[in-house]
Design a protein around this motif. Structure first.
Motif, PDB file in Angstrom:
ATOM      1  N   ALA A   1       0.843  -1.211   0.000  1.00 62.11           N
ATOM      2  CA  ALA A   1       0.000   0.000   0.000  1.00 62.11           C
ATOM      3  C   ALA A   1       0.875   1.257   0.000  1.00 62.11           C
ATOM      4  O   ALA A   1       0.545   2.255  -0.636  1.00 62.11           O
ATOM      5  N   ARG A   2       2.008   1.186   0.704  1.00 61.45           N
ATOM      6  CA  ARG A   2       2.879   2.359   0.792  1.00 61.45           C
ATOM      7  C   ARG A   2       3.746   2.542  -0.451  1.00 61.45           C
ATOM      8  O   ARG A   2       4.075   3.661  -0.825  1.00 61.45           O
ATOM      9  N   LEU A   3       4.160   1.432  -1.065  1.00 64.67           N
ATOM     10  CA  LEU A   3       5.095   1.535  -2.197  1.00 64.67           C
ATOM     11  C   LEU A   3       4.374   1.622  -3.539  1.00 64.67           C
ATOM     12  O   LEU A   3       4.935   2.099  -4.518  1.00 64.67           O
ATOM     13  N   ALA A   4       3.140   1.155  -3.606  1.00 59.81           N
ATOM     14  CA  ALA A   4       2.377   1.200  -4.853  1.00 59.81           C
ATOM     15  C   ALA A   4       1.033   1.862  -4.569  1.00 59.81           C
ATOM     16  O   ALA A   4      -0.013   1.245  -4.629  1.00 59.81           O
ATOM     17  N   ALA A   5       1.111   3.140  -4.251  1.00 55.82           N
ATOM     18  CA  ALA A   5      -0.065   3.836  -3.715  1.00 55.82           C
ATOM     19  C   ALA A   5      -1.126   4.135  -4.776  1.00 55.82           C
ATOM     20  O   ALA A   5      -2.289   4.316  -4.447  1.00 55.82           O
ATOM     21  N   THR A   6      -0.750   4.178  -6.072  1.00 57.45           N
ATOM     22  CA  THR A   6      -1.740   4.481  -7.112  1.00 57.45           C
ATOM     23  C   THR A   6      -1.926   3.244  -7.996  1.00 57.45           C
ATOM     24  O   THR A   6      -1.029   2.404  -8.097  1.00 57.45           O
ATOM     25  N   PRO A   7      -3.096   3.126  -8.679  1.00 57.95           N
ATOM     26  CA  PRO A   7      -3.314   1.983  -9.572  1.00 57.95           C
ATOM     27  C   PRO A   7      -2.245   1.901 -10.654  1.00 57.95           C
ATOM     28  O   PRO A   7      -1.826   0.811 -11.061  1.00 57.95           O
TER      29      PRO A   7
END
Ligand code: NAP
Ligand code: COA
Length: 270
Positions: free
Chosen positions: A200-206
């Protein structure tokens, strides 16, 4: 010889898992408990760690949750002592507490860098070192949770990559020093694992999420169960000759960017 994936293969064993209130480490705690281990869970938040332990006891397992910060050696040592007093000598240690965020180095404060080093690297040493006097030897299995960034650098991650690189080398050093006492020391390197705080923190956007997935040789995120199965294996006699190793369970993340599709590429000319 035990069979690593047979039910109750860890019956009578005692496991201590740091950073176990959520995510990958809670998944490991669940898997070890399902296999029969008595588990002591550690994290900072009393509410979160007690709730995590409750999910295990309500499922019929033996579990306790204690609040302690891995940066506080004495607090961790006290939980190790309580674990031995309550459950017996410790057979399995999982050191997985971590903190992370994306930050460009030019905007990362010295305290931000230090904080991640203190939680991930010094915290891991504290957990492994504090457990040492309480281990059931020979035969104890210790493992830290590292990451592919320990070996393959990434941008916005100088703090976490440096900490995890330290964990990899610490794993090898401790394996050499403690092997003669019958203590195995390894690390597990997960790739991106679905439904975790780390992702969630490292890939915050789709868009980032899709880009991250496309770089993986296996084109998919892993599951908490994938990592828990590696931890279970390392906990058993089946892994009795494995020490000083970092086991990648990462869909190929550590290999580098595999986004170019070689299978549909035209054959070379000539
Ligand atoms: P997570 O759910 O946030 O787990 C981190 C855990 O550490 C939580 O239980 C947190 O609980 C605890 N914690 C944080 N700081 C602590 C401290 N100072 N002292 C004691 N406990 C502390 O994250 P996750 O994504 O599952 O990550 C778990 C591990 O896997 C980490 O080592 C991470 O670096 C590694 N990893 C994750 C991924 C991924 O895809 N998620 C990939 C590679 C490696 P409290 O807040 O209650 O303290
Ligand atoms: N970007 C840049 N710097 C950040 C940051 C961010 N997103 N988040 C925190 N920092 C900096 C703070 O500004 C502070 O530095 P400063 O005093 O120079 O301002 C320093 O890091 C410490 O922050 P603080 O909030 O006091 O630390 P903490 O010990 O309370 O929390 C963290 C530790 C920051 C790692 C927090 O994100 C955390 O608790 N994470 C646990 C869960 C997690 O990260 N899970 C994923 C595991 S892979």
């Amino acid at each position: 010889m035990q069979d690593a994936f047979r039910d109750q293969v860890l019956a009578g064993k005692v496991a201590l898992i740091a950073g176990a209130s959520s995510g990958i480490n809670l998944g490991i705690a669940q898997r070890l408990a399902e296999a029969g281990a008595k588990v002591m869970l550690i994290s900072r938040s009393p509410e979160r760690i007690e709730a995590a332990a409750r999910t295990l006891t309500e499922a019929g397992h033996t579990a306790l949750g204690r609040a302690a910060d891995v940066r506080d050696y004495d607090a961790i040592a006290a939980v190790c002592q309580e674990t031995e007093d309550t459950f017996g000598k410790i057979d399995i240690v999982v050191s997985g507490a971590a903190g992370n965020f994306r930050a460009p180095a030019a905007h990362l404060s010295a305290n931000g860098f230090r904080t991640v080093i203190e939680i991930d690297l010094i915290g891991s040493f504290n957990v492994l070192r504090a457990s040492f006097a309480h281990l059931n030897t020979p035969g104890a299995s210790l493992m830290s949770i590292t990451a592919p960034g320990a070996v393959r650098p990434s941008t916005f991650q100088v703090h976490a990559n440096a900490a995890k690189a330290g964990i990899n080398q610490m794993t090898r050093c401790l394996a050499m020093e403690w092997g003669p006492a019958g203590i195995r020391v390894n690390a597990i390197s997960p790739g991106p694992i679905a439904d975790t705080e780390g992702v969630a923190r490292l890939a915050a956007t789709p868009e980032r999420e899709q880009a991250l997935r496309n770089r993986l040789a296996l084109r998919d995120y892993g599951t908490k169960r994938d990592i828990a199965d590696v931890a279970l294996f390392l906990s058993t006699e089946n892994a009795r000759y494995i020490t000083g190793t970092v086991i990648d369970c990462d869909g190929g993340s550590g290999l580098g960017d595999a986004s170019e599709d070689a299978l549909t590429a035209p054959p070379p000319r000539g």
